[in-house]
Design an enzyme around this catalytic site. Structure first.
Site, PDB file in Angstrom:
ATOM      1  N   THR A 344      35.346  46.141  43.004  1.00  0.00           N
ATOM      2  CA  THR A 344      34.484  47.302  42.678  1.00  0.00           C
ATOM      3  C   THR A 344      34.575  47.928  41.419  1.00  0.00           C
ATOM      4  O   THR A 344      35.434  47.657  40.513  1.00  0.00           O
ATOM      5  CB  THR A 344      34.594  48.452  43.797  1.00  0.00           C
ATOM      6  OG1 THR A 344      36.240  48.532  43.781  1.00  0.00           O
ATOM      7  CG2 THR A 344      34.127  47.832  45.141  1.00  0.00           C
ATOM      8  N   SER A 370      36.328  56.180  38.530  1.00  0.00           N
ATOM      9  CA  SER A 370      34.788  55.695  38.700  1.00  0.00           C
ATOM     10  C   SER A 370      34.775  54.936  37.325  1.00  0.00           C
ATOM     11  O   SER A 370      34.778  55.655  36.098  1.00  0.00           O
ATOM     12  CB  SER A 370      34.015  56.903  38.889  1.00  0.00           C
ATOM     13  OG  SER A 370      32.524  56.232  38.809  1.00  0.00           O
ATOM     14  N   ARG A 371      34.408  53.648  37.151  1.00  0.00           N
ATOM     15  CA  ARG A 371      34.535  53.130  35.612  1.00  0.00           C
ATOM     16  C   ARG A 371      33.248  53.217  35.185  1.00  0.00           C
ATOM     17  O   ARG A 371      33.004  52.844  33.920  1.00  0.00           O
ATOM     18  CB  ARG A 371      35.235  51.533  35.864  1.00  0.00           C
ATOM     19  CG  ARG A 371      36.375  51.490  36.407  1.00  0.00           C
ATOM     20  CD  ARG A 371      36.837  50.137  36.026  1.00  0.00           C
ATOM     21  NE  ARG A 371      36.828  49.215  37.480  1.00  0.00           N
ATOM     22  CZ  ARG A 371      37.872  49.219  38.196  1.00  0.00           C
ATOM     23  NH1 ARG A 371      39.207  49.808  38.100  1.00  0.00           N
ATOM     24  NH2 ARG A 371      37.911  48.475  39.345  1.00  0.00           N
ATOM     25  N   VAL A 372      32.075  53.210  35.940  1.00  0.00           N
ATOM     26  CA  VAL A 372      30.730  53.106  35.333  1.00  0.00           C
ATOM     27  C   VAL A 372      29.722  54.262  35.404  1.00  0.00           C
ATOM     28  O   VAL A 372      29.069  54.532  34.657  1.00  0.00           O
ATOM     29  CB  VAL A 372      29.645  51.971  35.564  1.00  0.00           C
ATOM     30  CG1 VAL A 372      30.441  50.728  35.317  1.00  0.00           C
ATOM     31  CG2 VAL A 372      29.637  52.168  36.943  1.00  0.00           C
TER      32      VAL A 372
END
Lengths: 511, 128
Positions: A344, A370-372
């Site tokens: 994810t 949250s990476r994006v």
């Protein structure tokens, strides 16, 4: 009534018999050699393909199965129904298709099983289209970066770990930490904020009473019209639990491919992996770590890869995924949790300790990421969110060693005070998702220190007072702020409005 | 211990031997006993039949509720020849009262079920 039905019945029968005319040709058949635990072994049918549907003749009609093992001498197939009527020696024929389910807007507001049959007591579902259960994910050129917000309505998430449309954000935590609650609030928020996002909720082996409660709640909130629920219970065969997320994704993909936005909630993938482990072991595939088969990573990666933000050429639709994983005693280094974390684009980690302290949602600020989603945040939320994250992380650092002594300098003390107020502010009741303006106004008031004089215990009261005042006095402005297009800092007119309202609210709460 | 041979390999070897006119039934029996695969006998027979069918020798099971006339037999033989392209056909006749009427023709791997019993079953499954 009785007279009439005799002639009608005979006509119906005649029609049914007419349709039965046997095609005058030899059809390929196989025979069941062994059956048990929902798995049938079939001799013959050499032309069967992988994941193809088989029809097994039983005394009570036809039971379907799909092939998963193709060996030199026999085929291993998993039954899609009860194995009671299936016996050794039963005739098996090929259906000639791979698995597909009905897709389309006709499914909205319905509760269905993974094969698309209604289980809500409503009328039969007739759709114009069918979608493949196993479908390849969109390629590189068909995608675009995630840039639109998918607001959950939960302040802690939207401000610190924002989710964008097309992102895959894992919700992970022990049992009873509010994982499903976050997912439900997100679904409700799509209705409240009128985002038009379609919700697809997949219950994988969940207690059906829980699903029924969820449906009730969604109806009450008026979001059932934009929701599809794919439900499987603990008593369903493992094959249906295994199929549920793929079938539901096919239903979500319809909206993604038709320029709409859909949100998938997989509740939960731990049970999905367990169902797949059961099937694999019964099919005699070799077990690996924690007795899961070798392809358990691929099981989830191919599922989650289907969530995407499509390019403009493909209509710019999106499919966002919120998979849920249940951990045992906070162990995120178990096999399935590590797999899904690495697949994810970030995770929201819920902690039992926080939950018991009354910090709900019990989101761990340190382990969540949250990476994006950052690109997807609206300017307004982003401008206040950065302060919030900074304030909280400084607070955590100081709070740990501030426990030892009381002699603290003013600067440290104020940071700790601010942190306590921020923590208090981020507490949020279930079913009360907040809009952009509510989030921005509340966070701004606390992180800019306007609420420093309000006692920690009364922060929530002060927040409510502030929001009520802003809404009654400046409704137009707040509606404008809700669009989120503007940065909120010292100079912006919105900031001045909030500051003024907050200052007057504080007067009522000072010690 | 020798490598466990797949049924398909055993069947294909045995079919070749049979067509060449050698009778190796005893050696096959000995092999099955030796490798403790007696339970698979029925499946191996089926596999041998389908291996023979691949080589043009078809063994067909014809099940009816009454015994067949010679005319009907020839008709069935011609039909099987036309659909399977077999060089030689051996008919095994079975009588089964349960079929009520019609005929069931089964060749290895394929089947034509034109019996009344089958149609009734299908009718039951469609639920008018």
């Amino acid at each position: 009534m009785a007279e009439l039905s005799v002639t009608e019945l005979s006509k119906d029968l005649r029609d049914a018999i007419a349709q039965l005319e046997v095609a005058g040709d030899l059809e390929t058949v196989g025979v069941v050699t062994r059956v048990g635990d929902g798995v049938a072994w079939v001799h013959g049918l050499r032309s069967a393909g992988y994941s193809e549907v088989l029809q097994i003749e039983t005394v009570d009609g036809i039971v379907e199965a799909f092939t998963l093992n193709l060996n030199e001498d026999e085929i291993g197939a998993v039954l899609l129904g009860s194995d009671e009527g299936v016996s050794a020696g039963a005739k098996v024929t090929l259906k000639g298709t791979v698995l597909d389910v009905p897709v389309g807007p006709e499914l909205l507001g319905r509760v269905v099983d993974p094969l698309g049959n209604p289980i809500d007591g409503g009328p039969a579902i007739k759709t114009k289209q069918r979608g493949l259960v196993e479908r390849e994910a969109v390629g590189v050129l068909g995608r675009k970066h995630v840039h639109e917000p998918m607001m959950t309505g939960i302040m802690a998430i939207d401000a610190m770990f924002p989710i964008g449309r097309g992102q895959r954000e894992l919700i992970i935590g022990d049992r009873q930490t509010g994982k499903t609650a976050i997912a439900i609030d997100t679904m409700i928020n799509q209705g409240r904020q009128k985002t038009g996002v379609i919700n697809v909720y997949v219950a994988i082996g969940q207690k059906l009473s829980k699903v029924a409660r969820l449906v009730e709640r969604l109806k009450e909130e008026g979001v059932m019209d934009q929701t599809i629920i794919v439900a499987t219970g603990p008593s369903d065969p493992a094959s249906l639990l295994y199929l549920a997320p793929y079938a539901a994704t096919a239903m979500g993909e319809y909206f993604r491919d038709n320029k709409q936005h859909a949100l998938m909630i997989y509740d939960d993938l731990t049970k999905h992996a367990v169902a797949y482990r059961q099937m694999s072991l019964l099919l005699r595939r070799p077990p690996g770590r924690e007795a899961f088969p070798g392809d358990v990573f691929y099981l989830h990666s191919r599922l989650l890869e289907r969530s995407a933000k499509l390019s403009d050429d493909l209509g710019a639709g999106s499919l966002t995924a919120l998979p849920i994983i249940e951990t045992q005693a906070g162990d995120i280094s178990a096999y399935v949790p590590t797999n899904v974390i690495s697949i994810t684009d970030g995770q929201i980690f819920l902690e039992t300790d926080l939950f018991n302290q009354g910090i709900r949602p019990a989101i761990s600020a340190g382990l969540s990421v949250s990476r994006v989603g950052g690109d997807a945040q609206t300017k307004a939320v982003k401008s206040v969110g950065s302060h919030l994250k900074l304030g909280l992380s400084q607070f955590r650092e100081l709070a740990s060693f501030a426990q030892f002594g009381s002699d603290l300098d003013e600067a440290t003390k104020s940071q700790i005070d601010r942190g306590q107020r921020l923590t208090e502010l981020l507490k949020q009741h279930q079913y009360t998702p907040a809009g952009v303006w509510e989030q921005v106004a509340s966070i701004y008031a606390v992180s800019e220190g306007i609420f420093d004089k309000v006692p920690v215990a009364k922060i929530k009261e002060a927040q409510t007072a502030l929001l009520t005042r802003l809404w009654t006095d400046h409704k137009k402005d707040m509606q404008e702020l809700n669009k989120g297009g503007e940065k909120i800092n010292g100079d912006s007119p919105f900031a001045k409005l909030i500051e003024k309202a907050a200052k007057s609210v504080v007067k009522g709460f000072e010690d | 211990m020798a490598i466990r041979l797949s049924r398909r390999k055993i069947a294909s070897y045995y079919a070749d031997e049979l067509i060449a006119g050698r009778d190796i039934v005893r050696s096959l029996a000995a092999y099955l006993v030796d490798s403790r695969r007696l339970r698979e006998i029925e499946l191996i027979v089926r596999d041998i039949e389908s291996a023979l069918a691949d080589r043009g020798v078809v063994v067909a099971d014809v099940t009816t509720s009454r015994s067949l006339t010679d005319q009907a037999k020839t008709a069935i033989q011609t039909y099987i020849k036309a659909t399977t392209g077999a060089k030689s056909i051996e008919l095994r006749q079975l009588i089964d009262d349960d079929l009520i009427g019609g005929v069931k023709v089964a060749v290895p791997g394929r089947e034509l079920d034109a019996t009344i019993r089958h149609r009734l079953n299908l009718l039951k499954a469609t639920k008018v």
